[in-house]
Design an enzyme around this catalytic site. Sequence first.
Site, PDB file in Angstrom:
ATOM      1  N   LYS A  56       0.836  -1.210   0.000  1.00  0.00           N
ATOM      2  CA  LYS A  56       0.000   0.000   0.000  1.00  0.00           C
ATOM      3  C   LYS A  56       0.870   1.259   0.000  1.00  0.00           C
ATOM      4  O   LYS A  56       0.633   2.178  -0.781  1.00  0.00           O
ATOM      5  CB  LYS A  56      -0.918  -0.044   1.231  1.00  0.00           C
ATOM      6  CG  LYS A  56      -1.896   1.094   1.321  1.00  0.00           C
ATOM      7  CD  LYS A  56      -3.168   0.681   2.032  1.00  0.00           C
ATOM      8  CE  LYS A  56      -3.018   0.570   3.530  1.00  0.00           C
ATOM      9  NZ  LYS A  56      -2.889   1.895   4.186  1.00  0.00           N
ATOM     10  N   SER A  57       1.878   1.282   0.862  1.00  0.00           N
ATOM     11  CA  SER A  57       2.722   2.481   0.952  1.00  0.00           C
ATOM     12  C   SER A  57       3.411   2.765  -0.379  1.00  0.00           C
ATOM     13  O   SER A  57       3.480   3.906  -0.833  1.00  0.00           O
ATOM     14  CB  SER A  57       3.804   2.283   2.028  1.00  0.00           C
ATOM     15  OG  SER A  57       3.213   2.187   3.298  1.00  0.00           O
ATOM     16  N   ARG A  86       2.942   5.953  -3.293  1.00  0.00           N
ATOM     17  CA  ARG A  86       4.082   6.757  -3.734  1.00  0.00           C
ATOM     18  C   ARG A  86       4.312   6.627  -5.238  1.00  0.00           C
ATOM     19  O   ARG A  86       4.790   7.551  -5.885  1.00  0.00           O
ATOM     20  CB  ARG A  86       5.323   6.351  -2.932  1.00  0.00           C
ATOM     21  CG  ARG A  86       5.246   6.853  -1.467  1.00  0.00           C
ATOM     22  CD  ARG A  86       6.062   6.001  -0.541  1.00  0.00           C
ATOM     23  NE  ARG A  86       6.192   6.522   0.812  1.00  0.00           N
ATOM     24  CZ  ARG A  86       5.308   6.318   1.803  1.00  0.00           C
ATOM     25  NH1 ARG A  86       4.209   5.632   1.586  1.00  0.00           N
ATOM     26  NH2 ARG A  86       5.530   6.814   3.007  1.00  0.00           N
ATOM     27  N   SER A  90       7.275   8.817  12.512  1.00  0.00           N
ATOM     28  CA  SER A  90       6.199   8.721  11.519  1.00  0.00           C
ATOM     29  C   SER A  90       6.736   8.898  10.106  1.00  0.00           C
ATOM     30  O   SER A  90       7.254   9.954   9.749  1.00  0.00           O
ATOM     31  CB  SER A  90       5.126   9.783  11.791  1.00  0.00           C
ATOM     32  OG  SER A  90       4.267   9.885  10.673  1.00  0.00           O
ATOM     33  N   GLN A 115       4.805   8.992   7.582  1.00  0.00           N
ATOM     34  CA  GLN A 115       3.892   9.891   6.880  1.00  0.00           C
ATOM     35  C   GLN A 115       4.322  11.346   7.063  1.00  0.00           C
ATOM     36  O   GLN A 115       4.301  12.123   6.116  1.00  0.00           O
ATOM     37  CB  GLN A 115       2.465   9.688   7.384  1.00  0.00           C
ATOM     38  CG  GLN A 115       1.913   8.319   6.987  1.00  0.00           C
ATOM     39  CD  GLN A 115       0.477   8.098   7.409  1.00  0.00           C
ATOM     40  OE1 GLN A 115      -0.081   8.883   8.174  1.00  0.00           O
ATOM     41  NE2 GLN A 115      -0.114   7.020   6.932  1.00  0.00           N
ATOM     42  N   ASP A 138       2.023  -1.360  11.716  1.00  0.00           N
ATOM     43  CA  ASP A 138       0.704  -1.745  11.201  1.00  0.00           C
ATOM     44  C   ASP A 138       0.351  -3.198  11.522  1.00  0.00           C
ATOM     45  O   ASP A 138      -0.753  -3.650  11.217  1.00  0.00           O
ATOM     46  CB  ASP A 138       0.650  -1.540   9.685  1.00  0.00           C
ATOM     47  CG  ASP A 138       0.661  -0.068   9.318  1.00  0.00           C
ATOM     48  OD1 ASP A 138       0.255   0.762  10.159  1.00  0.00           O
ATOM     49  OD2 ASP A 138       1.084   0.253   8.197  1.00  0.00           O
ATOM     50  N   LYS A 142      -4.533   5.303  14.803  1.00  0.00           N
ATOM     51  CA  LYS A 142      -4.559   4.685  13.479  1.00  0.00           C
ATOM     52  C   LYS A 142      -6.007   4.701  12.949  1.00  0.00           C
ATOM     53  O   LYS A 142      -6.809   5.501  13.398  1.00  0.00           O
ATOM     54  CB  LYS A 142      -3.989   3.261  13.552  1.00  0.00           C
ATOM     55  CG  LYS A 142      -2.502   3.240  13.891  1.00  0.00           C
ATOM     56  CD  LYS A 142      -1.685   3.850  12.762  1.00  0.00           C
ATOM     57  CE  LYS A 142      -0.208   3.894  13.087  1.00  0.00           C
ATOM     58  NZ  LYS A 142       0.557   4.671  12.094  1.00  0.00           N
ATOM     59  N   ARG A 148      -6.372   1.232  17.969  1.00  0.00           N
ATOM     60  CA  ARG A 148      -6.096  -0.205  17.841  1.00  0.00           C
ATOM     61  C   ARG A 148      -5.794  -0.892  19.168  1.00  0.00           C
ATOM     62  O   ARG A 148      -5.898  -2.120  19.260  1.00  0.00           O
ATOM     63  CB  ARG A 148      -4.962  -0.440  16.832  1.00  0.00           C
ATOM     64  CG  ARG A 148      -5.441  -0.223  15.421  1.00  0.00           C
ATOM     65  CD  ARG A 148      -4.413  -0.546  14.363  1.00  0.00           C
ATOM     66  NE  ARG A 148      -5.056  -0.452  13.052  1.00  0.00           N
ATOM     67  CZ  ARG A 148      -4.398  -0.272  11.913  1.00  0.00           C
ATOM     68  NH1 ARG A 148      -3.081  -0.162  11.912  1.00  0.00           N
ATOM     69  NH2 ARG A 148      -5.050  -0.205  10.769  1.00  0.00           N
ATOM     70  N   ARG A 190      -7.435  -3.846   9.357  1.00  0.00           N
ATOM     71  CA  ARG A 190      -6.451  -4.782   9.919  1.00  0.00           C
ATOM     72  C   ARG A 190      -7.012  -5.528  11.127  1.00  0.00           C
ATOM     73  O   ARG A 190      -6.626  -6.664  11.404  1.00  0.00           O
ATOM     74  CB  ARG A 190      -5.156  -4.053  10.270  1.00  0.00           C
ATOM     75  CG  ARG A 190      -4.540  -3.360   9.051  1.00  0.00           C
ATOM     76  CD  ARG A 190      -3.073  -3.083   9.213  1.00  0.00           C
ATOM     77  NE  ARG A 190      -2.607  -2.150   8.193  1.00  0.00           N
ATOM     78  CZ  ARG A 190      -2.335  -2.473   6.931  1.00  0.00           C
ATOM     79  NH1 ARG A 190      -2.458  -3.713   6.528  1.00  0.00           N
ATOM     80  NH2 ARG A 190      -1.926  -1.565   6.065  1.00  0.00           N
TER      81      ARG A 190
HETATM   82  C1  S3P Z   1       2.582   4.742   6.275  1.00  0.00           C
HETATM   83  C2  S3P Z   1       3.159   5.036   7.478  1.00  0.00           C
HETATM   84  C3  S3P Z   1       2.642   4.571   8.770  1.00  0.00           C
HETATM   85  C4  S3P Z   1       1.643   3.434   8.619  1.00  0.00           C
HETATM   86  C5  S3P Z   1       0.676   3.689   7.513  1.00  0.00           C
HETATM   87  C6  S3P Z   1       1.394   3.872   6.199  1.00  0.00           C
HETATM   88  C7  S3P Z   1       3.179   5.277   5.040  1.00  0.00           C
HETATM   89  O1  S3P Z   1       2.009   5.631   9.443  1.00  0.00           O
HETATM   90  O2  S3P Z   1       0.950   3.232   9.831  1.00  0.00           O
HETATM   91  O3  S3P Z   1      -0.225   2.607   7.391  1.00  0.00           O
HETATM   92  O4  S3P Z   1       2.838   4.783   3.944  1.00  0.00           O
HETATM   93  O5  S3P Z   1       4.018   6.187   5.134  1.00  0.00           O
HETATM   94  P1  S3P Z   1       2.864   6.624  10.400  1.00  0.00           P
HETATM   95  O6  S3P Z   1       3.988   7.074   9.607  1.00  0.00           O
HETATM   96  O7  S3P Z   1       1.927   7.736  10.765  1.00  0.00           O
HETATM   97  O8  S3P Z   1       3.237   5.778  11.582  1.00  0.00           O
END
Ligand code: S3P
Length: 441
Positions: free
Chosen positions: A27-28, A32, A173, A175, A321, A348, A352, A393
Amino acid sequence: MHAPENIVYSVQPGGRLRGELRPPGDKSISHRSIMLGALAEGMTRVSGFLEGEDSLATLKAFQAMGVEIARPGAGQVTIAGVGMHGLRAPPAPLYLGNSGTSMRLLCGLLSGQGFEVTLTGDASLSSRPMRRVTDPLASMGATIEATEKGTAPLRILPPKSLKGIAYAMPMASAQVKSSLLLAGLYAAGETSVTEPAPTRDHTERMLRGLGYEVETQGNRISLRGGGRLTARDLDVPADISSAAFFLVGASIAADSELTLRHVGINPTRIGIINILRRMGADIEILDERDVGGEPVADLRVRSAPLRGIRIPEDQVPLAIDEFPALFIAAACAEGETLLTGAEELRVKESDRIQVMADGLLALGVDAEARADGIRIRGGKMGGGRVDSRGDHRIAMSFAMAAVRAEGEITIDDCANVNTSFPGFVELARGVGLDIAQAVGS
Ligand code: S3P
């Protein structure tokens, strides 16, 4: 947007998991690939793309900003890159559904554009904290309006200019890191992020793969604005976060052996393997290879008796995750498992810690939610009804728990499994999980 249907899973107890499968795309990395492919010069062909609701939300957002994106076949996406300054104002707010990654990364990327744009999401996304990105972006010169609580909708106004900052991130993080680096592409001078612990580095790897210079020195990542990206074909590995349910399922089920193909094993993502192995799991990493700058392997997992452990805090960001699945492993282990330093789990797609503790208690497991983690004593697990609270999840984790339960497990509110794992029910059935889904009331 209307609320999703109440998809209910019913999973019969016991059974064994055998065979092989390729979990859906990461997914990540899928998010991107769309974002950076759109900003690159030239055509990007993506294979292995996750056709889940989250990554499709990102795809649709870029289509709405004028990027031509085609989907010629399953898992294939072709992006006609518009270059760093080729995005256009979308005709309406961008709806990002359940996807925190879309919202936080786009917030940074769109801070550097010359148009106004509003980002919205579903009830869960609209309650998640956004100040963690909007505050540092504001100090780069971005203008972003949020609700009083600091949540979406986010209205991003065209900035006069952006300037690089040196940001010491208060939480680990990816993100937040990625959001600032994406804004940094448009900022004058250097943008640097220092992380308190390593987090997933897919943004840095893909930027480099597309020809952008990104420096990593210890825990400090930096780049300079004003560069360009050159299109390149991208192969998205299978998502270790989706593989996680099967790693746990085959570990706790009797007489089981699964091979999971083409799984991404980026060192910033393998906390699940490290933690399960510490608990006694039998996981082999086979045929390790490099796919476009990301390490990939086949994973073989066999049933094994697990023991409870104290989870090392340095593994928390590397498995962030995967804790819902790990809590199921802990419930089936001998002795006590203790997780600390994981307060991020409370913000999240659901809280969770609380939602998992509630579900485990409903199945008769001794679990105690704590501010920054959980304590779980392994033992017998009964059947029962649990509420996933719309968290993909959590739904899949309790589905896997059934292999060790004494009765049927019924799980409410599972529609969001489609955000990250379309086809979960069919794939899980194919390797032996006795799971059925229906529309509930
Ligand atoms: C992700 C970063 C994670 C993860 C999320 C996807 C990403 O979050 O929990 O499912 O793709 O950069 P955080 O960076 O907020 O921990």
